[in-house]
Design a protein around this motif. Structure first.
Motif, PDB file in Angstrom:
ATOM      1  N   LEU A  58      43.884  46.361  32.463  1.00 53.81           N
ATOM      2  CA  LEU A  58      45.158  47.090  32.474  1.00 53.81           C
ATOM      3  C   LEU A  58      46.353  46.164  32.288  1.00 53.81           C
ATOM      4  CD1 LEU A  58      44.453  49.551  35.434  1.00 53.81           C
ATOM      5  CD2 LEU A  58      44.599  50.147  33.013  1.00 53.81           C
ATOM      6  N   SER A  59      46.272  44.964  32.853  1.00 53.89           N
ATOM      7  CA  SER A  59      47.421  44.051  32.816  1.00 53.89           C
ATOM      8  C   SER A  59      47.365  43.055  31.665  1.00 53.89           C
ATOM      9  CB  SER A  59      47.505  43.289  34.137  1.00 53.89           C
ATOM     10  OG  SER A  59      46.408  42.386  34.261  1.00 53.89           O
ATOM     11  N   ARG A  60      46.186  42.855  31.107  1.00 57.48           N
ATOM     12  CA  ARG A  60      45.955  41.840  30.070  1.00 57.48           C
ATOM     13  C   ARG A  60      46.221  40.433  30.601  1.00 57.48           C
ATOM     14  NH1 ARG A  60      45.957  44.449  25.002  1.00 57.48           N
ATOM     15  NH2 ARG A  60      45.227  46.586  25.378  1.00 57.48           N
ATOM     16  N   ASN A  61      46.015  40.254  31.896  1.00 61.82           N
ATOM     17  CA  ASN A  61      46.156  38.946  32.533  1.00 61.82           C
ATOM     18  C   ASN A  61      44.966  38.694  33.445  1.00 61.82           C
ATOM     19  OD1 ASN A  61      48.708  37.851  31.631  1.00 61.82           O
ATOM     20  ND2 ASN A  61      49.730  39.424  32.846  1.00 61.82           N
TER      21      ASN A  61
ATOM     22  N   ASN B 245      55.247  42.447  32.545  1.00 63.71           N
ATOM     23  CA  ASN B 245      54.161  41.482  32.601  1.00 63.71           C
ATOM     24  C   ASN B 245      53.618  41.531  34.023  1.00 63.71           C
ATOM     25  OD1 ASN B 245      52.414  39.291  32.187  1.00 63.71           O
ATOM     26  ND2 ASN B 245      53.998  37.818  32.783  1.00 63.71           N
ATOM     27  N   VAL B 246      52.463  42.152  34.208  1.00 63.68           N
ATOM     28  CA  VAL B 246      51.910  42.366  35.546  1.00 63.68           C
ATOM     29  C   VAL B 246      50.872  41.290  35.843  1.00 63.68           C
ATOM     30  CG1 VAL B 246      50.810  44.004  37.113  1.00 63.68           C
ATOM     31  CG2 VAL B 246      52.251  44.850  35.252  1.00 63.68           C
ATOM     32  N   ARG B 247      51.112  40.548  36.914  1.00 58.71           N
ATOM     33  CA  ARG B 247      50.150  39.550  37.393  1.00 58.71           C
ATOM     34  C   ARG B 247      49.561  40.084  38.686  1.00 58.71           C
ATOM     35  NH1 ARG B 247      51.349  34.376  35.651  1.00 58.71           N
ATOM     36  NH2 ARG B 247      49.277  33.875  36.473  1.00 58.71           N
ATOM     37  N   VAL B 248      48.259  40.263  38.718  1.00 60.53           N
ATOM     38  CA  VAL B 248      47.604  40.878  39.878  1.00 60.53           C
ATOM     39  C   VAL B 248      46.937  39.818  40.740  1.00 60.53           C
ATOM     40  CG1 VAL B 248      45.856  42.530  40.643  1.00 60.53           C
ATOM     41  CG2 VAL B 248      47.228  43.014  38.601  1.00 60.53           C
ATOM     42  N   VAL B 249      47.207  39.898  42.042  1.00 60.49           N
ATOM     43  CA  VAL B 249      46.540  39.049  43.028  1.00 60.49           C
ATOM     44  C   VAL B 249      45.803  39.982  43.986  1.00 60.49           C
ATOM     45  CG1 VAL B 249      46.791  37.257  44.773  1.00 60.49           C
ATOM     46  CG2 VAL B 249      48.411  37.363  42.868  1.00 60.49           C
ATOM     47  N   MET B 250      44.507  39.786  44.136  1.00 59.11           N
ATOM     48  CA  MET B 250      43.697  40.639  44.995  1.00 59.11           C
ATOM     49  C   MET B 250      43.122  39.842  46.163  1.00 59.11           C
ATOM     50  SD  MET B 250      41.487  42.765  42.145  1.00 59.11           S
ATOM     51  CE  MET B 250      40.853  43.956  43.328  1.00 59.11           C
ATOM     52  N   THR B 251      42.922  40.533  47.280  1.00 62.37           N
ATOM     53  CA  THR B 251      42.143  39.932  48.357  1.00 62.37           C
ATOM     54  C   THR B 251      40.663  40.163  48.049  1.00 62.37           C
ATOM     55  OG1 THR B 251      42.105  41.941  49.694  1.00 62.37           O
ATOM     56  CG2 THR B 251      43.975  40.438  50.013  1.00 62.37           C
ATOM     57  N   GLU B 252      39.807  39.385  48.678  1.00 64.51           N
ATOM     58  CA  GLU B 252      38.371  39.569  48.474  1.00 64.51           C
ATOM     59  C   GLU B 252      37.938  40.950  48.946  1.00 64.51           C
ATOM     60  OE1 GLU B 252      36.193  36.381  50.218  1.00 64.51           O
ATOM     61  OE2 GLU B 252      36.991  34.873  48.834  1.00 64.51           O
ATOM     62  N   SER B 253      38.570  41.461  49.989  1.00 65.44           N
ATOM     63  CA  SER B 253      38.235  42.801  50.470  1.00 65.44           C
ATOM     64  C   SER B 253      38.604  43.854  49.436  1.00 65.44           C
ATOM     65  CB  SER B 253      38.973  43.083  51.784  1.00 65.44           C
ATOM     66  OG  SER B 253      38.554  42.194  52.788  1.00 65.44           O
ATOM     67  N   ALA B 254      39.743  43.682  48.772  1.00 69.78           N
ATOM     68  CA  ALA B 254      40.159  44.643  47.747  1.00 69.78           C
ATOM     69  C   ALA B 254      39.150  44.683  46.605  1.00 69.78           C
ATOM     70  CB  ALA B 254      41.539  44.283  47.220  1.00 69.78           C
ATOM     71  N   ALA B 255      38.584  43.526  46.289  1.00 73.15           N
ATOM     72  CA  ALA B 255      37.617  43.450  45.188  1.00 73.15           C
ATOM     73  C   ALA B 255      36.329  44.184  45.511  1.00 73.15           C
ATOM     74  CB  ALA B 255      37.320  41.983  44.862  1.00 73.15           C
ATOM     75  N   LYS B 256      36.106  44.514  46.775  1.00 79.18           N
ATOM     76  CA  LYS B 256      34.930  45.307  47.146  1.00 79.18           C
ATOM     77  C   LYS B 256      35.176  46.799  46.905  1.00 79.18           C
ATOM     78  CE  LYS B 256      33.422  42.027  50.724  1.00 79.18           C
ATOM     79  NZ  LYS B 256      32.278  41.493  49.942  1.00 79.18           N
ATOM     80  N   PHE B 257      36.448  47.202  46.836  1.00 77.53           N
ATOM     81  CA  PHE B 257      36.791  48.597  46.582  1.00 77.53           C
ATOM     82  C   PHE B 257      36.966  48.890  45.091  1.00 77.53           C
ATOM     83  CE2 PHE B 257      38.122  48.309  51.038  1.00 77.53           C
ATOM     84  CZ  PHE B 257      37.651  49.511  51.548  1.00 77.53           C
ATOM     85  N   ILE B 258      37.517  47.925  44.348  1.00 81.81           N
ATOM     86  CA  ILE B 258      37.775  48.145  42.932  1.00 81.81           C
ATOM     87  C   ILE B 258      37.595  46.822  42.191  1.00 81.81           C
ATOM     88  CG2 ILE B 258      40.274  47.815  43.253  1.00 81.81           C
ATOM     89  CD1 ILE B 258      40.665  49.928  41.022  1.00 81.81           C
ATOM     90  N   ALA B 259      36.949  46.870  41.047  1.00 82.35           N
ATOM     91  CA  ALA B 259      36.600  45.648  40.327  1.00 82.35           C
ATOM     92  C   ALA B 259      37.836  44.957  39.756  1.00 82.35           C
ATOM     93  CB  ALA B 259      35.630  45.970  39.196  1.00 82.35           C
ATOM     94  N   PRO B 260      37.932  43.647  39.884  1.00 84.48           N
ATOM     95  CA  PRO B 260      39.045  42.904  39.287  1.00 84.48           C
ATOM     96  C   PRO B 260      39.159  43.136  37.775  1.00 84.48           C
ATOM     97  CG  PRO B 260      37.849  41.523  40.836  1.00 84.48           C
ATOM     98  CD  PRO B 260      37.055  42.780  40.692  1.00 84.48           C
ATOM     99  N   LEU B 261      38.034  43.401  37.147  1.00 83.27           N
ATOM    100  CA  LEU B 261      38.045  43.638  35.698  1.00 83.27           C
ATOM    101  C   LEU B 261      38.939  44.826  35.338  1.00 83.27           C
ATOM    102  CD1 LEU B 261      36.898  42.803  32.955  1.00 83.27           C
ATOM    103  CD2 LEU B 261      34.970  44.355  33.372  1.00 83.27           C
ATOM    104  N   THR B 262      39.037  45.788  36.232  1.00 81.01           N
ATOM    105  CA  THR B 262      39.911  46.945  35.998  1.00 81.01           C
ATOM    106  C   THR B 262      41.353  46.484  35.810  1.00 81.01           C
ATOM    107  OG1 THR B 262      38.478  48.371  37.311  1.00 81.01           O
ATOM    108  CG2 THR B 262      40.738  49.136  36.947  1.00 81.01           C
ATOM    109  N   PHE B 263      41.818  45.640  36.720  1.00 80.21           N
ATOM    110  CA  PHE B 263      43.199  45.156  36.644  1.00 80.21           C
ATOM    111  C   PHE B 263      43.392  44.186  35.487  1.00 80.21           C
ATOM    112  CE2 PHE B 263      42.829  46.504  41.082  1.00 80.21           C
ATOM    113  CZ  PHE B 263      43.945  47.319  41.187  1.00 80.21           C
ATOM    114  N   GLN B 264      42.358  43.414  35.180  1.00 82.66           N
ATOM    115  CA  GLN B 264      42.456  42.508  34.031  1.00 82.66           C
ATOM    116  C   GLN B 264      42.649  43.299  32.745  1.00 82.66           C
ATOM    117  OE1 GLN B 264      39.514  39.301  33.732  1.00 82.66           O
ATOM    118  NE2 GLN B 264      39.365  39.697  31.525  1.00 82.66           N
TER     119      GLN B 264
END
Length: 398
Positions: free
Chosen positions: A55-58, A34-53
């Motif tokens: 992949l992780s279904r969270n 069960n992968v829970r992803v926490v991103m920094t705002e800077s990370a979200a500029k490199f890769i979209a949060p939707l990608t992790f959502q």
């Protein structure tokens, strides 16, 4: 499903290597985590949060104040649920924040609430990684129990070539698996490891030594601890942070290392001699600095005791592993050394090969016993070499 039932908090901080975190997230999810992803705002500029959502279904957590569930406080809930926290990539910024207790975004705030183990995989420019402030922060975190997956060496996104490249997702995954399902085949065994290059003083400002960073010996000590061993590390001078072993014994010269090993040898189950011990020392050590007078200077050297030879002659039940750094006829020299010094295994490498030389984070080794080649390892991190070596040792201890 190796990770079934495990909750992994994956922290993604802002670096170009954040795209690799998506591959790691996918691999963990496929293994049942069960992968829970926490991103920094800077990370979200490199890769979209939707990608992790996807992949992780969270849901992906980014904003400390974006509370999606009113029954819990998001960052506390995420921290409480985690069996393991993985930060990949770990930038200099997030490393510094955790080292100094700064909580000014979702990821750094969550990290301060975490009680589970933390694995950090740094990724940054080589000069940033080597900066004293970054290295000091890493040392502080290691002292607090944070585990690091060492960055690799190679071409970096900035164009430099050096250490700072994020470890490959497969390597990080292997570390995660080992942390969540630790095998302890060396449980209770007393393992003695030597590391570093001894220093033989000529005068108060000069010395002779052997080329050695100590990384291989330190990696072996750390791996032995993870496998349940009670580890003593006898270390000549290095630039490395002492690992969390049962006993750390700093020494300088070959004579000091000889004495430290002999005192502890009888109580050891396994002895791994990874140190680069000077074969000779100056017969006379000048009390004052030798002045530069003549065109030539002649030093008389006398032989140091051969530590590996000595323990080979004295061993009763001990399992002894030696190292052989060679430049030619590696197998021949390794086999001769193994038999001459009564070792159980010899780990040999050709230090002229790129990726196997002194100071490198990687190694290319062949492991021999009295019957010949046991295992030939391609270029890999010294941590992975240590793991594979100790797997062989533990299997032969029964």
């Amino acid at each position: 499903m190796l990770m079934r039932g495990k909750t992994i908090l994956l922290g993604v901080s802002g670096g170009i290597a954040s795209y690799k975190a998506a591959a790691l997230c996918s691999k963990l999810a496929q293994a049942g985590a069960n992968v829970r992803v926490v991103m920094t705002e800077s990370a979200a500029k490199f890769i979209a949060p939707l990608t992790f959502q996807a992949l992780s279904r969270n849901d992906v957590l980014i904003d400390t104040f974006d509370e999606k569930d009113s029954s819990v406080i998001s960052h506390i809930d995420a921290a409480d649920r985690a069996d393991l926290v993985v930060i990949a990539p770990a930038t200099a910024n997030i490393i510094g924040k955790l080292a100094n207790g700064i909580a000014d975004d979702m990821l750094s705030t969550t990290l301060l609430a975490v009680t589970s183990p933390i694995l950090m995989a740094p990724a940054m420019n080589v000069h940033m990684y080597e900066h004293p402030a970054v290295q000091e922060n890493i040392r502080r975190l290691r002292d607090r129990g944070v585990i690091f997956c060492e960055p690799g060496e190679g071409q970096l996104a900035c164009g430099y070539v050096g250490k700072g490249r994020l470890a490959q997702p497969d390597e990080i995954y292997a570390r995660i698996a080992a942390l969540l399902h630790p095998e302890r085949p060396l449980e209770g065994k007393r393992v003695l490891v030597t590391a570093g290059g001894t220093v033989e003083r000529i005068d108060p400002v000069r010395y002779i030594t052997n080329d050695s960073s100590g990384r291989m010996g330190y990696a072996i000590a750390e791996a032995a601890v993870r496998m349940g061993a009670v580890v003593t590390l006898i270390s000549a001078p290095t630039a490395l942070t002492p690992p969390q072993v049962a006993e750390w014994v700093p020494v300088t010269s070959a004579m000091e290392m000889f004495e430290a090993v002999m005192v502890r040898f009888a109580d050891s189950d396994v002895v791994i001699k990874a140190a680069a011990v000077a074969d000779y020392r100056p017969a006379v050590q000048a009390e004052q600095k030798i002045k530069k007078n003549e065109d030539t200077l002649t030093l008389t050297l006398q032989k140091n005791p051969d530590i590996l030879q000595a323990i080979g002659e004295r061993k009763t039940f001990q399992f002894i592993v030696g190292f052989a750094a060679e430049t030619e006829r590696v197998q021949q020299h390794a086999m001769e050394k193994l038999k001459r010094k009564n070792c159980d295994l010899i780990v040999a490498n050709d230090v002229t090969q790129e990726g196997a030389g002194f100071g490198s984070a990687t190694n290319i080794v062949s492991i021999f016993d009295r019957n010949g080649l046991v295992r030939s390892l391609p270029m890999m991190s010294k941590q992975e070499v240590a793991n594979q070596l100790l797997e062989i040792v533990s299997s032969r201890l029964g």
